[in-house]
Scaffold this active site. Structure first.
Site, PDB file in Angstrom:
ATOM      1  N   CYS A   2       0.842  -1.195   0.000  1.00 28.92           N
ATOM      2  CA  CYS A   2       0.000   0.000   0.000  1.00 28.92           C
ATOM      3  C   CYS A   2       0.874   1.241   0.000  1.00 28.92           C
ATOM      4  O   CYS A   2       2.052   1.186   0.358  1.00 28.92           O
ATOM      5  CB  CYS A   2      -0.916   0.036   1.219  1.00 28.92           C
ATOM      6  SG  CYS A   2      -1.991  -1.396   1.402  1.00 28.92           S
ATOM      7  N   ARG A  16      -4.896   7.053   0.436  1.00 24.66           N
ATOM      8  CA  ARG A  16      -3.999   5.928   0.185  1.00 24.66           C
ATOM      9  C   ARG A  16      -4.470   5.105  -0.996  1.00 24.66           C
ATOM     10  O   ARG A  16      -5.634   5.170  -1.428  1.00 24.66           O
ATOM     11  CB  ARG A  16      -3.931   5.054   1.431  1.00 24.66           C
ATOM     12  CG  ARG A  16      -5.271   4.479   1.903  1.00 24.66           C
ATOM     13  CD  ARG A  16      -5.511   3.020   1.517  1.00 24.66           C
ATOM     14  NE  ARG A  16      -4.542   2.126   2.054  1.00 24.66           N
ATOM     15  CZ  ARG A  16      -4.563   1.641   3.306  1.00 24.66           C
ATOM     16  NH1 ARG A  16      -5.572   1.945   4.116  1.00 24.66           N
ATOM     17  NH2 ARG A  16      -3.624   0.817   3.728  1.00 24.66           N
TER      18      ARG A  16
END
Length: 327
Positions: A2, A16
Site C-alpha cells: 500500500c 492511500r
C-alpha cells in the site's frame, strides 16, 4: 502492499492506495458519535468523535483500513509483515495500569475516537502496547504499521520486537517494509533529483546537456517495491503544483496515487495471485468528504461525513454521490 500520502494545498488531504490480491468486503462506513466501540482491554467508548473511512463490512466493530474523524485527524494501517510484533495483553510485568493496550484492529477506531490531533495522540503513544488479539478465530492479526496525521503533524507508529516506535514523518508518505527509519535514511540517496532541467555536474571539461524534458528526475525509481514507491510518491507530492480549489486538489491527489498504483499482472505474489490497487481514496480532513475510486471503476465518487446523522447509535454505510458530482 500500500501507499499512503498527505497533501496540503489550502485544505489538508489524507489518503492511500490499498493494494491487495483480493477484496476484504470493503465499504465506506461512518461511525457516528454514539455507536458503542468495545475494546478487548480498554474501556468501551459510548460517546466519541465521529469518523468516516473504508472498513470491512461488520456491524459489531468498524474494521477500518483508514479513516478520518470529525476533528480532522486521519489514520491508516499498512501491511508490515515480518517486522510487526504484537505482545500478549498484560505483559506480566505489573505495568498494565500504565499502558494503553490495543489490538491491531482497534488502533484506528480508538485513536480517532479519542483524539482530536496528533499532539493529543502522542500523549498515549509513549505507553501504547499493541496486543496479538485476533478479531475472530478465522481472522488472525494483520501485521501492520500506521500513519497518523493532521494538518499540523504526521507520525508513523510501528510495533516491533523492541517495542512501539513512533517516528515524526516529514515526508507525509508511508509504504511497507522495511521499517520507517530505513525509508527516512534511504531518501538521502535521491537528494539530487529535481523537477527542473538538470545542470551538467559531470565534469567541467565535458560538454553535456539535457536532450529531453524530465531528465532532472533521472534515477527516480519506477518499480512497484515499497522502497521505490516511497521515493516516487514523496517526489511527486513535494513537487506537485495545483490550483487551491477542491476539484483541482482532489484530482492532483489521485494523480499522485495513480503513479504508484498496481497494474494487474505487474506484481505476482508468491501464491501466484496478482496484487492490484483495489481502491484509492482521498479525504478532505476539514469537510469530511471521502473521495474514492476502485480498480474496475476509475470514476471518483464521494461520501460526506457531515451529511450523516452523527448522533446515531448504529454504523452507517455511506451513500456515495454520483460520479459526476465529485470531480
Amino acid at each position: 502492499m500500500c501507499t499512503c500520502i498527505t497533501y496540503h494545498n489550502d485544505n489538508f488531504y489524507f489518503g492511500r492506495n490499498l493494494d491487495l490480491d483480493c477484496s476484504f468486503g470493503e465499504t465506506v462506513t461512518i461511525t457516528p458519535r454514539n455507536f458503542s466501540l468495545s475494546f478487548r482491554h480498554e474501556e468501551m467508548l459510548t460517546h466519541h468523535y465521529a469518523m468516516i473511512g473504508m472498513a470491512s463490512a461488520n456491524d459489531r466493530f468498524p474494521l477500518y483500513a483508514e479513516a478520518v474523524n470529525e476533528k480532522g485527524l486521519a489514520m491508516a494501517g499498512l501491511n508490515f509483515p515480518g517486522n510487526a510484533f504484537y505482545r500478549k495483553a498484560g505483559g506480566g510485568d505489573g505495568q498494565r495500569a500504565d499502558r494503553t493496550e490495543l489490538a491491531s484492529f482497534e488502533m484506528i477506531a480508538w485513536f480517532l475516537g479519542n483524539c482530536a490531533s496528533v499532539a493529543e495522540a502522542k500523549m498515549y503513544l509513549d505507553r501504547l502496547s499493541v496486543t496479538d488479539d485476533a478479531f475472530a478465530e478465522n481472522m488472525p492479526p494483520a501485521p501492520l504499521h500506521w500513519m497518523l496525521a493532521d494538518k499540523q503533524a504526521c507520525v508513523v507508529i510501528e510495533a516491533v520486537r523492541e517495542g512501539v516506535k513512533v517516528y515524526d514523518n516529514p515526508f507525509g508518505v508511508l509504504t511497507n517494509n522495511p521499517p520507517f527509519d530505513f525509508h527516512r535514511m534511504n531518501m538521502n540517496n535521491y537528494l539530487n533529483l529535481t523537477a527542473k532541467s538538470p545542470e551538467n555536474r559531470f565534469a567541467d571539461g565535458v560538454e553535456l546537456r539535457a536532450f529531453a524534458q524530465g531528465m532532472g528526475a533521472a534515477g527516480l525509481p519506477g518499480d512497484a517495491s515499497s522502497v521505490s514507491r516511497f521515493v516516487r510518491a514523496a517526489f511527486l507530492k513535494w513537487n506537485s503544483v495545483a490550483p487551491k480549489e477542491e476539484r483541482a486538489n482532489v484530482s492532483q491527489f489521485f494523480h499522485i496515487l495513480d503513479a504508484v498504483a498496481m497494474v494487474r499482472g505487474s506484481v505476482i505474489t508468491e501464491q501466484g495471485t496478482y496484487d492490484i490497487t483495489t481502491y484509492s481514496c482521498c479525504v478532505n480532513t476539514r469537510t469530511g468528504v471521502y473521495y474514492y475510486k476502485t480498480y474496475d471503476d476509475s470514476r471518483v465518487r464521494s461520501a460526506a461525513l457531515f451529511d450523516a446523522d452523527l448522533e446515531s447509535t448504529e454504523l452507517i454505510p455511506a451513500q456515495p454521490a454520483k460520479a459526476q458530482d465529485c470531480i
